[in-house]
Design a protein around this motif. Structure first.
Motif, mmCIF file in Angstrom:
data_model
loop_
_atom_site.group_PDB
_atom_site.id
_atom_site.type_symbol
_atom_site.label_atom_id
_atom_site.label_comp_id
_atom_site.label_asym_id
_atom_site.label_seq_id
_atom_site.Cartn_x
_atom_site.Cartn_y
_atom_site.Cartn_z
ATOM 1 N N ILE A 100 1.373 -1.663 -0.209
ATOM 2 C CA ILE A 100 0.292 0.059 -0.012
ATOM 3 C C ILE A 100 0.796 1.313 -0.087
ATOM 4 N N TRP A 101 1.931 1.203 0.306
ATOM 5 C CA TRP A 101 2.791 2.707 0.371
ATOM 6 C C TRP A 101 3.284 2.914 -0.563
ATOM 7 N N GLN A 102 3.503 1.801 -1.736
ATOM 8 C CA GLN A 102 3.942 2.404 -2.885
ATOM 9 C C GLN A 102 2.803 2.579 -3.729
ATOM 10 N N ALA A 103 1.865 1.919 -3.408
ATOM 11 C CA ALA A 103 0.332 2.466 -4.083
ATOM 12 C C ALA A 103 0.064 3.718 -3.973
ATOM 13 N N ILE A 104 -0.038 4.149 -2.491
ATOM 14 C CA ILE A 104 -0.274 5.436 -2.454
ATOM 15 C C ILE A 104 0.637 6.500 -2.985
ATOM 16 N N ALA A 105 1.901 6.472 -2.903
ATOM 17 C CA ALA A 105 2.704 7.438 -3.371
ATOM 18 C C ALA A 105 2.505 7.238 -4.599
ATOM 19 N N LEU A 106 2.746 6.172 -4.971
ATOM 20 C CA LEU A 106 2.336 6.947 -7.474
ATOM 21 C C LEU A 106 0.854 7.149 -7.251
ATOM 22 N N ILE A 107 0.151 6.790 -6.447
ATOM 23 C CA ILE A 107 -1.217 7.771 -6.978
ATOM 24 C C ILE A 107 -0.887 9.395 -7.549
ATOM 25 N N LEU A 108 0.453 9.804 -6.145
ATOM 26 C CA LEU A 108 0.345 11.089 -6.216
ATOM 27 C C LEU A 108 1.192 11.612 -7.993
ATOM 28 N N LEU A 109 0.656 10.957 -8.520
ATOM 29 C CA LEU A 109 1.319 11.213 -9.489
ATOM 30 C C LEU A 109 0.582 12.173 -10.891
ATOM 31 N N SER A 110 -0.984 11.585 -10.451
ATOM 32 C CA SER A 110 -2.533 12.040 -10.696
ATOM 33 C C SER A 110 -2.641 13.477 -10.973
ATOM 34 N N PRO A 111 -1.727 15.014 -10.726
ATOM 35 C CA PRO A 111 -2.197 16.320 -11.144
ATOM 36 C C PRO A 111 -0.783 16.669 -12.369
ATOM 37 N N PHE B 177 -3.595 19.747 2.895
ATOM 38 C CA PHE B 177 -4.559 18.453 3.339
ATOM 39 C C PHE B 177 -4.845 17.185 3.389
ATOM 40 N N ASP B 178 -5.015 16.478 2.104
ATOM 41 C CA ASP B 178 -5.576 16.214 1.176
ATOM 42 C C ASP B 178 -3.810 15.257 0.971
ATOM 43 N N HIS B 179 -3.121 15.687 1.113
ATOM 44 C CA HIS B 179 -1.559 15.134 1.108
ATOM 45 C C HIS B 179 -1.133 14.107 2.327
ATOM 46 N N LEU B 180 -2.338 14.332 3.449
ATOM 47 C CA LEU B 180 -2.114 14.006 4.623
ATOM 48 C C LEU B 180 -2.480 12.196 4.603
ATOM 49 N N LYS B 181 -3.270 11.782 3.270
ATOM 50 C CA LYS B 181 -3.590 10.459 3.373
ATOM 51 C C LYS B 181 -2.389 9.529 2.719
ATOM 52 N N LEU B 182 -1.009 9.936 2.670
ATOM 53 C CA LEU B 182 -0.344 9.183 2.845
ATOM 54 C C LEU B 182 0.699 8.860 4.037
ATOM 55 N N PRO B 183 0.451 9.842 4.700
ATOM 56 C CA PRO B 183 1.212 8.992 6.005
ATOM 57 C C PRO B 183 0.084 8.414 6.565
ATOM 58 N N LEU B 184 -1.359 8.705 6.264
ATOM 59 C CA LEU B 184 -2.085 7.798 6.901
ATOM 60 C C LEU B 184 -2.079 6.262 6.269
ATOM 61 N N ASN B 185 -1.935 6.049 5.401
ATOM 62 C CA ASN B 185 -1.745 4.867 4.348
ATOM 63 C C ASN B 185 -0.949 3.830 5.168
ATOM 64 N N VAL B 186 0.326 4.751 4.542
ATOM 65 C CA VAL B 186 1.500 3.958 5.056
ATOM 66 C C VAL B 186 1.676 3.629 6.650
ATOM 67 N N GLY B 187 1.487 4.272 7.106
ATOM 68 C CA GLY B 187 0.783 3.566 9.197
ATOM 69 C C GLY B 187 0.681 2.481 8.892
ATOM 70 N N LEU B 188 -0.921 2.560 8.229
ATOM 71 C CA LEU B 188 -1.589 1.560 8.445
ATOM 72 C C LEU B 188 -1.654 0.716 8.029
ATOM 73 N N GLY B 189 -0.928 0.263 6.550
ATOM 74 C CA GLY B 189 -0.225 -0.800 6.390
ATOM 75 C C GLY B 189 0.855 -1.320 6.809
ATOM 76 N N SER C 177 13.762 4.320 -0.522
ATOM 77 C CA SER C 177 12.984 5.824 -2.106
ATOM 78 C C SER C 177 12.213 5.670 -1.637
ATOM 79 N N MET C 178 10.806 5.438 -1.590
ATOM 80 C CA MET C 178 9.428 6.158 -1.580
ATOM 81 C C MET C 178 9.505 7.224 -0.949
ATOM 82 N N TRP C 179 10.056 7.807 0.513
ATOM 83 C CA TRP C 179 10.208 8.377 0.815
ATOM 84 C C TRP C 179 11.153 9.664 0.365
ATOM 85 N N LEU C 180 12.387 9.500 -0.250
ATOM 86 C CA LEU C 180 12.230 10.190 -1.787
ATOM 87 C C LEU C 180 11.724 10.506 -2.449
ATOM 88 N N GLY C 181 11.384 9.571 -3.629
ATOM 89 C CA GLY C 181 10.356 9.910 -4.266
ATOM 90 C C GLY C 181 9.386 11.036 -3.912
#
Length: 299
Positions: free
Chosen positions: A98-109, A245-257, A268-272
């Motif tokens: 889930i950490w990789q999926a949620i980070a990559l979805i940030l490419l949408s903009p 505030f929308d980007h707070l979903k990243l730590p929420l997803n990473v933490g729960l995963g 590499s996830m944090w740097l990217g």
């Protein structure tokens, strides 16, 4: 009368609540697919059918909005693009941490910027193209195609981001002429039959393993709640204010995963992600016009 600063506070809290709901949705979807073995097209159908059922009273009250558009074909295209994006997202969660999926979805903009330039003829400055390029570099850092850890499944969230961006580009054109109620009701009514066709066309049908049923039901309920929170947030504040505030979903997803599945992100996830977020904030605060969104979103 509510003061503007109170509206902004409420909008921020609603966006955070929506992000938390989406994090729980993603955990439920990953559990239903990766752990319980449910087929992702079947999961997606039931998730959005349940969400649409919760919206039935609203759909009935706004049913006349169906006939107030001159662009029914564009509505169908928009929902079809969004549905494919949702299918790709859930399929990605079946295989990708889930950490990789949620980070990559940030490419949408960045895909939205590209699509607006190509399809809508919007002028994109060299600085915006530079931000897009930087964002893509951030995505490459997360994917690590040069590493033996790379897997093709990781491209599914990237493809989901691209299809969601394409749907957003069509939405931008539609909202020039159509009311938000019209855009939303077409989405709610069309998404289920499109997902039904995909469930039988590329999936095994509608059956779910017993262990996945409660997780899919929870995802459907939370999807409706998250969408309601998003709509309320964007009715109180613009996208530029809400983006952090929308980007707070990243730590929420990473933490729960990490807590539930033990998925620990790599360096590499944090740097990217840092590279992507820096480029995203540049797009929003230097170039992008404020947007009010009326689309069912995932992630």
């Amino acid at each position: 009368m509510t003061r503007p600063n109170q509206d902004l506070t409420r909008a921020a809290m609603l966006m955070i609540a929506a992000g938390a709901a989406f994090a729980l949705i993603n955990i439920a979807l990953q559990g239903a697919t990766m752990i319980a073995g449910a087929a992702s097209p079947s999961v997606t159908f039931w998730q959005y059918l349940i969400a649409a059922a919760i919206y039935l009273p609203w759909i009935w009250r706004n049913r006349t909005a169906l006939f107030s558009t001159a662009h029914p074909g564009a509505h169908i295209l928009r929902v079809a693009l969004g549905a494919v994006g949702v299918q790709l997202w859930v399929a990605g969660l079946a295989h990708v941490p889930i950490w990789q999926a949620i980070a990559l979805i940030l490419l949408s903009p960045f895909f939205v910027t590209i699509g607006a330039a190509l399809a809508l003829g919007e002028k994109v400055t060299p600085t915006r193209w530079g931000a897009v390029l930087v964002g893509i570099v951030g995505g490459a850092v997360i994917l690590e195609p040069w590493s033996d850890r790379f897997q093709l499944w990781a491209l599914l969230p990237v493809a989901a981001a691209a299809f969601w961006a394409a749907s957003s580009v069509v939405t931008k054109r539609l909202t020039d002429d159509d009311a938000p109620e019209t855009v939303t009701i077409y989405l709610l009514l069309l998404l289920t039959p499109i997902n039904l066709g995909l469930a039988f066309g590329v999936g095994p049908g509608l059956a779910l393993p017993a262990a996945a049923i409660w997780m899919v039901a929870a995802a459907g309920l939370l999807t409706a709640l998250a969408q309601h929170a998003l709509v309320r947030a964007y009715s109180l504040a613009d996208a530029a204010f809400l983006q952090p505030f929308d980007h707070l979903k990243l730590p929420l997803n990473v933490g729960l995963g990490a807590l539930i599945f033990g998925f620990a992100p790599t360096g590499s996830m944090w740097l990217g992600t840092a590279i992507i977020l820096a480029a995203t904030f540049f797009l929003f605060h230097r170039e992008a016009r404020p947007l009010r969104r009326t689309a069912l979103r995932g992630a």
